[in-house]
Design an enzyme around this catalytic site. Structure first.
Site, PDB file in Angstrom:
ATOM      1  N   GLY A  20       0.825  -1.213   0.000  1.00 57.64           N
ATOM      2  CA  GLY A  20       0.000   0.000   0.000  1.00 57.64           C
ATOM      3  C   GLY A  20       0.855   1.258   0.000  1.00 57.64           C
ATOM      4  N   GLU A 152      -6.543 -18.008  -2.780  1.00 61.28           N
ATOM      5  CA  GLU A 152      -7.612 -17.033  -2.981  1.00 61.28           C
ATOM      6  C   GLU A 152      -7.231 -15.881  -3.920  1.00 61.28           C
ATOM      7  OE1 GLU A 152      -8.623 -16.220   1.030  1.00 61.28           O
ATOM      8  OE2 GLU A 152      -6.897 -14.900   1.357  1.00 61.28           O
ATOM      9  N   THR A 191      18.598 -13.756  -2.099  1.00 60.53           N
ATOM     10  CA  THR A 191      17.705 -13.441  -3.219  1.00 60.53           C
ATOM     11  C   THR A 191      16.779 -14.609  -3.585  1.00 60.53           C
ATOM     12  OG1 THR A 191      19.221 -14.243  -4.916  1.00 60.53           O
ATOM     13  CG2 THR A 191      19.453 -11.941  -4.250  1.00 60.53           C
ATOM     14  N   GLY A 357     -15.302   3.020  18.985  1.00 57.30           N
ATOM     15  CA  GLY A 357     -15.351   1.604  19.337  1.00 57.30           C
ATOM     16  C   GLY A 357     -16.778   1.086  19.389  1.00 57.30           C
ATOM     17  N   CYS A 384     -16.615   9.715  18.099  1.00 53.55           N
ATOM     18  CA  CYS A 384     -17.693   8.740  17.957  1.00 53.55           C
ATOM     19  C   CYS A 384     -18.066   8.126  19.306  1.00 53.55           C
ATOM     20  CB  CYS A 384     -17.313   7.703  16.899  1.00 53.55           C
ATOM     21  SG  CYS A 384     -18.775   6.989  16.128  1.00 53.55           S
ATOM     22  N   ARG A 465     -24.294   3.661  14.824  1.00 54.95           N
ATOM     23  CA  ARG A 465     -25.724   3.310  14.891  1.00 54.95           C
ATOM     24  C   ARG A 465     -26.448   4.079  15.983  1.00 54.95           C
ATOM     25  NH1 ARG A 465     -26.089  -1.312  11.830  1.00 54.95           N
ATOM     26  NH2 ARG A 465     -24.234  -2.626  11.943  1.00 54.95           N
ATOM     27  N   HIS A 510     -15.959  11.153  12.385  1.00 56.61           N
ATOM     28  CA  HIS A 510     -14.550  10.743  12.429  1.00 56.61           C
ATOM     29  C   HIS A 510     -13.681  11.726  11.653  1.00 56.61           C
ATOM     30  CE1 HIS A 510     -15.165   6.572  14.001  1.00 56.61           C
ATOM     31  NE2 HIS A 510     -16.378   6.810  13.540  1.00 56.61           N
ATOM     32  N   GLU A 512     -10.602  11.966  11.695  1.00 56.93           N
ATOM     33  CA  GLU A 512      -9.323  11.328  11.316  1.00 56.93           C
ATOM     34  C   GLU A 512      -9.322  10.812   9.876  1.00 56.93           C
ATOM     35  OE1 GLU A 512     -11.568  10.079  13.391  1.00 56.93           O
ATOM     36  OE2 GLU A 512     -11.623   7.894  13.400  1.00 56.93           O
TER      37      GLU A 512
HETATM   38  N1  GLN Z   1     -20.697   1.986  18.892  1.00 55.37           N
HETATM   39  C1  GLN Z   1     -21.083   3.342  18.658  1.00 55.37           C
HETATM   40  C2  GLN Z   1     -22.221   3.434  17.658  1.00 55.37           C
HETATM   41  O1  GLN Z   1     -22.457   2.531  16.907  1.00 55.37           O
HETATM   42  C3  GLN Z   1     -19.902   4.171  18.197  1.00 55.37           C
HETATM   43  C4  GLN Z   1     -19.332   3.742  16.889  1.00 55.37           C
HETATM   44  C5  GLN Z   1     -17.956   4.266  16.632  1.00 55.37           C
HETATM   45  O2  GLN Z   1     -17.252   4.665  17.551  1.00 55.37           O
HETATM   46  N2  GLN Z   1     -17.506   4.218  15.386  1.00 55.37           N
HETATM   47  O3  GLN Z   1     -22.880   4.437  17.591  1.00 55.37           O
END
Ligand code: GLN
Length: 538
Positions: A20, A152, A191, A357, A384, A465, A510, A512
């Protein structure tokens, strides 16, 4: 340039050689010479996308503007090129098969037996050429995931063979990345693994045009000659890729090795243009000559695997360079933080970032980390899930709603300050069904984000979500946690801040994913600046 040229990057001997980064570095050099370039990653696994993969399996899931959940290499492509990618830039075996099977069900194959060759290989070829056919790019670089010889990856290798033949020498070439290991007992670079891997590629009918050799020691002239002779490539097409202290050095290293010139020559592109890497090198200079240092705690539960937080770490590098400081990221496992030890773990930090997370594990540790940062005026950025934890912490410890929670952690909670989004309630499939991609957010002018973005509406990428529960908004705002960013169409709260705190920001999105070398993310730049100011004061 009239026709799009295609470059394929394959890998041999071992995984994790950095295909990459080589693809992104070559793309950078070609872009710096004025060509329009994009990079695509073909992943041979059967998941339709990496969205359903645990970060421990495959590192971070990178999200594009159009809401594709993709391989983290696309993050490198965007960070190097400062050009947006999309779903078309990442294709998996699962997606290929899904599409072929759907066509079969629609009767599109007119009664034929559907087979790996030609149906799967045709689908792969279409996906590769689809990017070229947009007319947006002079050069498309396609990275084939995995290692040659893997069961694969066979259909991909066959598709590359066919494309190489159909497009001709001037329009397509194959770069093979291999490992030249150093045997310390013998004191020698070897090599043979490279010879074997080139041979494996040949068995599939592909002759590598350029060899990029990953190595820990410089390749001697003798060794380069030997590699050229035994691997059937020109001497100038043996490129050394020695371990670098930062991935951002690789474009210059490839420039020195002449990877871009040999590529252009093989593709029959005559050019007198030299790559203009001014902006890139300015960044490198600042990155390598920091005038100060900040220590930022990254609180998460996937800290054992750095790839899980790839984009956050890279954003810190961009923002550090912008501030001329080095950012020392200290990983702190949220599962092991509690009321008693939080001070010991966080007191030496200049700022705290609570990471994204999913699921319950490590949640209470995150809440404690937020509390510590809030009470001790430590600059705080919650991303998030990190933002959701900030809302829970404030509800519990400032509003006094002791059982405040997210329904993700406790579906029965009497006080769901974070709640499942309405349109998520009927969803049963896990793959590709979150609120994904770029969404608008109205920004309150008199706020940290108002000053940071200096725009009234922004667009950032999402993957969640659950959401801030607007039923608690009045209470939270009256108590000092203000919603400073809101989606104009749904009123979904995207950003919370605590104006009384020197620098406290929680974002549902996000940031980032959008930080690049050419355009470091303003929120990260401001966060690192706040950390630096905190460090100077203390
Ligand atoms: N688990 C949380 C949600 O689904 C936060 C998701 C995340 O941090 N990307 O809303």
């Amino acid at each position: 340039m009239s026709t799009t040229k295609y470059i394929f990057v394959t890998g041999g001997v071992s995984s994790s050689l950095g295909k990459g980064i080589i693809a992104a570095s070559l793309a950078k050099l070609l872009q710096a010479r004025g060509y329009r370039v994009t990079i695509q990653k073909l992943d041979p696994y059967i998941n339709v996308d990496p969205g359903t993969l645990n970060p421990y399996e495959h590192g971070e899931c990178y999200v594009t503007d159009d809401g594709a959940e993709t391989d983290l290499d696309l993050g490198h492509y965007e960070r190097f090129l400062n050009v947006k990618t999309s779903q078309a830039n990442n294709v998996t075996t699962g997606r290929i098969y899904q599409s072929v099977i759907e066509k079969e069900r629609r009767g599109e194959f007119l009664g034929k037996t559907v087979q790996v060759v030609p149906h799967i290989t045709n689908e792969i070829k279409e996906r590769v050429q689809q990017l070229g056919s947009t007319g947006e790019y002079d050069i498309v670089i396609t990275e084939i995931g995995g290692t040659v010889g893997d069961i694969e990856s066979l259909p991909y290798i066959e598709a590359v063979r066919q494309l190489r033949w159909e497009l001709g020498d001037d329009n397509a070439l194959v770069i093979h990345l291999t490992l030249v290991p150093y045997l310390s007992a013998a004191g020698e670079l070897k090599t043979k693994p490279t010879q074997h891997s080139v041979k494996t590629l040949m068995e599939s009918g592909i002759k590598a045009d350029i060899l990029v050799c990953r190595t820990e020691h410089d390749l001697s002239d003798d060794l380069r000659n030997k590699l050229a002779l035994f691997c059937n490539v020109k001497r100038e097409a043996v490129i050394q890729s020695i371990d670098a202290s930062t991935i951002y050095d690789v474009p210059n290293m490839m420039l020195e090795e002449g990877l871009d010139t040999v590529t252009l020559k093989k593709l029959g592109i005559q050019t007198t243009k030299e790559p203009d890497l001014t902006r890139w090198n300015e960044f490198l200079k600042r990155h390598k000559n920091p005038k100060g240092k900040v220590k930022i705690g990254l609180i998460g539960k996937y800290v054992e695997l750095q790839d899980s937080y790839k984009s956050i770490l890279e954003s810190f590098i961009h923002a550090g360079a912008e501030n001329e400081v080095s950012v020392d990221v200290k990983y702190i496992h949220s599962e092991y933080i509690n009321k008693k030890n939080v001070e010991g773990k966080l007191k030496d930090l200049d700022a705290v970032l609570v990471a994204p997370g999913f699921g319950e594990r490590g949640i209470e540790g995150k809440v404690e980390a937020v509390r510590y940062a809030r009470e001790n005026n430590l600059p705080f950025l919650g991303i998030c899930l990190g933002m959701q934890m900030a809302v829970i912490e404030y509800s519990r410890n400032v509003l006094g709603i002791k059982d405040a929670n997210s329904t993700e952690m406790n579906p029965q909670t009497p006080n769901p300050v974070i709640n499942l989004m309405e349109d998520q309630k009927s969803i049963t499939d896990m793959g590709g069904t979150m609120r994904l991609g770029a969404w608008k957010c109205d920004v309150k002018a008199d706020s940290i984000i108002g000053r940071v973005y200096n725009e009234s509406t922004i667009e950032e990428r999402h993957r969640h979500r659950y959401e801030y529960n607007n039923k608690y908004k009045e209470q939270l705002e009256a108590a000092g946690m203000i919603a400073t960013g809101v989606n104009p169409d749904t009123q979904l709260v995207e950003v919370v801040e605590i104006p009384e705190h020197p620098w406290f920001v929680g974002v549902q999105y996000h940031p980032e994913y959008k930080s690049t070398v050419a355009s470091p993310h303003p929120l990260f730049v401001a966060f690192v600046k706040a950390a630096h100011e905190h460090a100077e004061k203390n």
